[in-house]
Design an enzyme around this catalytic site. Structure first.
Site, PDB file in Angstrom:
ATOM      1  N   ASP A 137      51.046 -11.591  44.437  1.00 31.12           N
ATOM      2  CA  ASP A 137      49.682 -11.701  44.939  1.00 31.12           C
ATOM      3  C   ASP A 137      48.743 -11.485  43.747  1.00 31.12           C
ATOM      4  O   ASP A 137      49.172 -11.171  42.633  1.00 31.12           O
ATOM      5  CB  ASP A 137      49.409 -10.717  46.091  1.00 31.12           C
ATOM      6  CG  ASP A 137      48.248 -11.201  46.980  1.00 31.12           C
ATOM      7  OD1 ASP A 137      47.466 -12.066  46.534  1.00 31.12           O
ATOM      8  OD2 ASP A 137      48.120 -10.713  48.116  1.00 31.12           O
TER       9      ASP A 137
HETATM   10  C1  BGC Z   1      45.213 -12.260  48.969  1.00 33.92           C
HETATM   11  C2  BGC Z   1      46.119 -13.445  49.212  1.00 33.92           C
HETATM   12  C3  BGC Z   1      45.475 -14.694  48.666  1.00 33.92           C
HETATM   13  C4  BGC Z   1      45.201 -14.504  47.197  1.00 33.92           C
HETATM   14  C5  BGC Z   1      44.614 -15.727  46.512  1.00 33.92           C
HETATM   15  C6  BGC Z   1      44.749 -12.184  47.536  1.00 33.92           C
HETATM   16  O1  BGC Z   1      43.759 -11.226  47.367  1.00 33.92           O
HETATM   17  O2  BGC Z   1      45.893 -11.093  49.331  1.00 33.92           O
HETATM   18  O3  BGC Z   1      46.406 -13.558  50.580  1.00 33.92           O
HETATM   19  O4  BGC Z   1      46.300 -15.805  48.897  1.00 33.92           O
HETATM   20  O5  BGC Z   1      44.284 -13.431  47.057  1.00 33.92           O
HETATM   21  O6  BGC Z   1      43.315 -15.936  46.866  1.00 33.92           O
END
Ligand code: BGC
Length: 738
Positions: free
Chosen positions: A268
């Site tokens: 993530d």
């Molecule tokens: C979130 C994800 C997301 C990623 C990209 C993160 O902060 O937890 O779910 O896909 O950002 O935007």
């Protein structure tokens, strides 16, 4: 129509040989480049990004949706870099792109996998027309805590429902063939257990015993892998002491060794770097080491792989073979997407965005997602011939933006049809619509307009109250400790109630709301989640009875926040509560305080039941279930049994019912839930019509992980129910034998 994993997809196409040959030409720096995903951000391509692409130091870019810039990024990667490897272009396309669908928990309330698939397909097509070729969806985190803001992005509390709908989303995004125009790669997230964040605070620690992890939290991910999802994203959280991004048990043992996943794993945002913040590693270098060793193939946003993997290889701590494997995992997906052959996107394809078909699906999806929680004295549907005027009140009645929900990077509020608009349109000249927002936002505490609102309510034949939460109150990092209606909305309801007119509440929110303090004040209540672009149109259709509400709750609605976690598939405990044996705090017998309590698992002030259970939702008609039967009593392991019941529409409205099948395994090697959903179906019935609904249960559907974490099917006695919610009463039983 399940597709298969990336490597299986390229099997026999020459793809494996192609990427293997390509790998053979790559320097270590270029290999590491494929493992790095960077944020594109702005509306131009900065020099450093251009240079990095030219050097082959980047494998994927996220957050660029300007088709010209996306094509330019691809051009630099393909034409200016030494090996010409195209890019994965990632984006959070979570519940629609320009055409916004209901938030995922709302889509889950449709219990309609085919509709969910179509929604994802539309989102994929719209996103693909800008050059995006990979979405970070579906989110498959089992969510039993409505305080957690990301419950909005989830498919609810149940592993079976989430698995069925998650699989539908994967199929919708990826299409029949990943290389088809309009198909994009999908990404199951957040692996794993993210939804169990302590006290519903986003990013907080999760502690989930392995057996619970396997029987509940991992299930939808396993289904997504079986459906051919091409990527998996790690969770931000610490899972049982090891953050998911460094969790070898999850990423290698479960995902690769047990499930044979052959796509790639992405971290993530910054979650590799955050391993130090967790206190698992001392510095970025160790974070890169832990994450890659555990099985993360691509690092999102942070730069620890870029800065440290080559020295880790030089020091012999990470083998080049391990890096090669990650590179192949990523190249395999690029190949399956057809990017090596056609990396560019035709800008003309943008014209099909938000087309009538997409808006139609968004409308159907909103309509089927809305759950009617109360309808006393047939307050709904509104009967036009009996109405001269309607009061439309509340901060969410006319909010084109707020109705869209949490993940709307690309959503366009200009496309929204608000409830006020749709109601006015529908009311025409015949019914006078009197609107007042009542409150500036759902959070505001200013009661200045309440007198004016009362006047409007008194002057109207019925009051429609549009309440809930703005989109900012749910989603990532947007958690709440109190899940009542925010601000002074409950007072607004009370105020309007006093006017003596029928009060119909429509609540738009990103989570279950504790409605205990308002439910008795309203005659009817529709729970609309954040319904998306076509939300208002769908709400008006239901209010005026063009169609009956048909959504069912994919998550329990607690009476009080203190009951959380409260979910239907709990374990029985050694002292299960029952309606007969609970005592309210106000009724404790002063002469026998101990014995009067009943000594079972309930709260003295709130009992043990939610306000509305999982699977619940009312209709304008009345459905009756009867004659449940199994086609035989005993079934051998390896066989199937058919359970059926008659479902009748005994009311006056043509409508759809979601028939649900639950089982209970009475005795297990580990204790089993009191009920588990094992089947569901939307059934359309005209008044007086009767249909038999049957569900086939294979013995494999009854499998669970035992105390040795082995998946087993045990012989024994099962109870089974068919009905309209997790409180279904029509019951029979069967026996599984060896
Ligand atoms: C979130 C994800 C997301 C990623 C990209 C993160 O902060 O937890 O779910 O896909 O950002 O935007």
């Amino acid at each position: 129509m399940a597709s298969s994993n990336a490597f299986q997809l390229i099997e026999g196409t020459g793809g494996k040989e192609f990427i293997q040959t390509l790998l053979g030409k790559m320097t270590l720096a270029e290999k590491i480049g494929q493992l790095c995903q960077v944020n594109a951000g702005d509306n131009h391509i900065p020099d450093n990004l251009h240079n990095d692409l030219k050097e082959g130091l980047i494998g994927s870019v996220l957050n660029q949706v300007d088709v010209k810039l996306v094509n330019e990024l691809q051009r630099i990667a393909v034409e200016e870099s030494r090996l010409g490897i195209p890019l994965l272009i990632g984006r959070d396309v979570i519940h629609g792109f320009k055409t916004v669908l209901p938030i995922p928990v709302g889509q889950a309330a449709t219990w309609n996998p085919d509709l969910v698939r179509k929604g994802a397909e539309i989102a994929a097509k719209e996103a693909a027309s800008t050059g995006v070729n990979w979405t970070f969806a579906p989110m498959l985190d089992i969510s039993r805590d409505p305080r957690w803001g990301r419950v909005a992005e989830s498919l609810g509390e149940d592993p079976y429902l989430a698995s069925e709908l998650g699989e539908a989303m994967v199929n919708g995004f990826q299409g029949e063939n990943l290389s088809d125009i309009g198909s994009i790669a999908s990404c199951a997230k957040h692996f794993a257990g993210y939804g169990a964040a302590e006290s519903g605070r986003d990013y907080a620690t999760t502690n989930i015993p392995e057996n619970e992890l396997r029987n509940v939290y991992l299930k939808p991910f396993h289904s997504a892998v079986n459906a051919g999802v091409t990527a998996v994203m790690t969770s931000f959280s610490d899972v049982n002491g090891i953050p998911a991004t460094a969790n070898e048990f999850l990423l290698r043992q479960v995902l690769r060794d047990e499930w044979l996943f052959d796509g790639f794993v992405v971290s993530d945002w910054d979650s590799v770097k955050q391993l130090s913040t967790h206190g698992l590693t001392e510095n970025d270098k160790e974070s890169a080491f832990e994450a890659l060793s555990a099985g993360v193939d691509m690092e999102m946003a942070s730069y620890t792989f870029r800065h440290h993997l080559s020295s880790l290889v030089a020091e012999g701590r990470i083998s080049e073979e391990l890096i090669d494997q990650s590179v192949l995992n990523i190249l395999g997906v690029k190949y399956a997407l057809g990017l090596f052959e056609s990396p560019y996107t035709d800008p003309d394809s943008l014209s099909s965005i938000a087309n009538p078909y997409a808006l139609g699906i968004a409308r159907q999806s909103a309509r089927e997602s809305i759950v009617m929680l109360k309808n006393d004295n047939k307050a709904l549907p509104l009967i036009e011939s009996k109405l001269n005027s309607l009061a439309v009140i509340g901060p969410l009645a006319d909010s084109a933006y707020e109705q869209l929900g949490t993940w709307i990077f690309d959503g366009d509020p200009d496309l929204s049809i608000t409830a006020l608009e749709a109601i006015k349109n529908r009311a025409g000249d015949e019914i006078q619509v009197n609107f007042h927002s009542g409150l500036e936002t759902t959070r505001s505490r200013d009661t200045n307009s309440f007198d004016e609102v009362s006047r409007i309510a008194k002057d109207s034949d019925a009051v429609l109250l549009f309440l809930g939460e703005e989109s900012i109150l749910s989603g990532e990092a947007h958690c709440r400790a109190d899940i009542n209606l925010p601000g002074v909305q409950a007072q607004l309801v009370e105020n309007v109630r006093k006017c003596g007119k029928p009060v119909i509440a429509v609540i738009m929110a990103g989570r279950p709301i504790t409605l205990t303090n308002i439910i008795d004040q309203v005659d009817a209540l529709l729970f609309a989640w954040h319904p998306g672009t076509m939300g208002g149109a769908a709400i008006a259709e239901l209010l005026f009875g063009d169609e009956s509400p048909s959504g069912k709750l994919p998550i329990s609605f607690p009476r009080h926040v203190g009951q959380i976690p409260i979910y239907y598939n709990q374990k029985n405990t050694g002292k299960p509560p029952s309606d007969k044996a609970i005592v309210h705090i106000d009724d404790i017998d002063p002469l026998a305080p101990q014995t009067s309590l009943g000594m079972t698992a309930f709260h003295l002030d709130e009992g043990f039941k939610p306000l509305f259970p999982f699977g619940f939702g009312l209709s304008y008609t009345v459905f009756k279930y009867e004659n449940i039967q199994c086609d035989r009593y005993e079934m051998k392991i390896g066989e199937s049994i058919t359970v059926s019941a008659d479902l009748m529409n005994t009311g006056e409205f043509e409508a759809e019912e979601i028939a649900q099948l639950y089982v209970r395994d009475l005795v297990g090697n580990v204790t089993r839930p009191v009920r588990e959903l094992k089947g569901f179906r939307r059934v359309h019935l005209t008044p007086g019509q009767k249909k038999t609904v049957s569900f086939e249960i294979h013995s494999d559907d009854l499998a669970f992980y035992d105390r040795n974490q082995k998946l087993i099917v045990e012989p024994g006695e099962f109870r089974v129910w068919i009905g309209g919610s997790s409180y279904a009463e029509l019951e029979t039983g069967f026996r599984v034998i060896n």
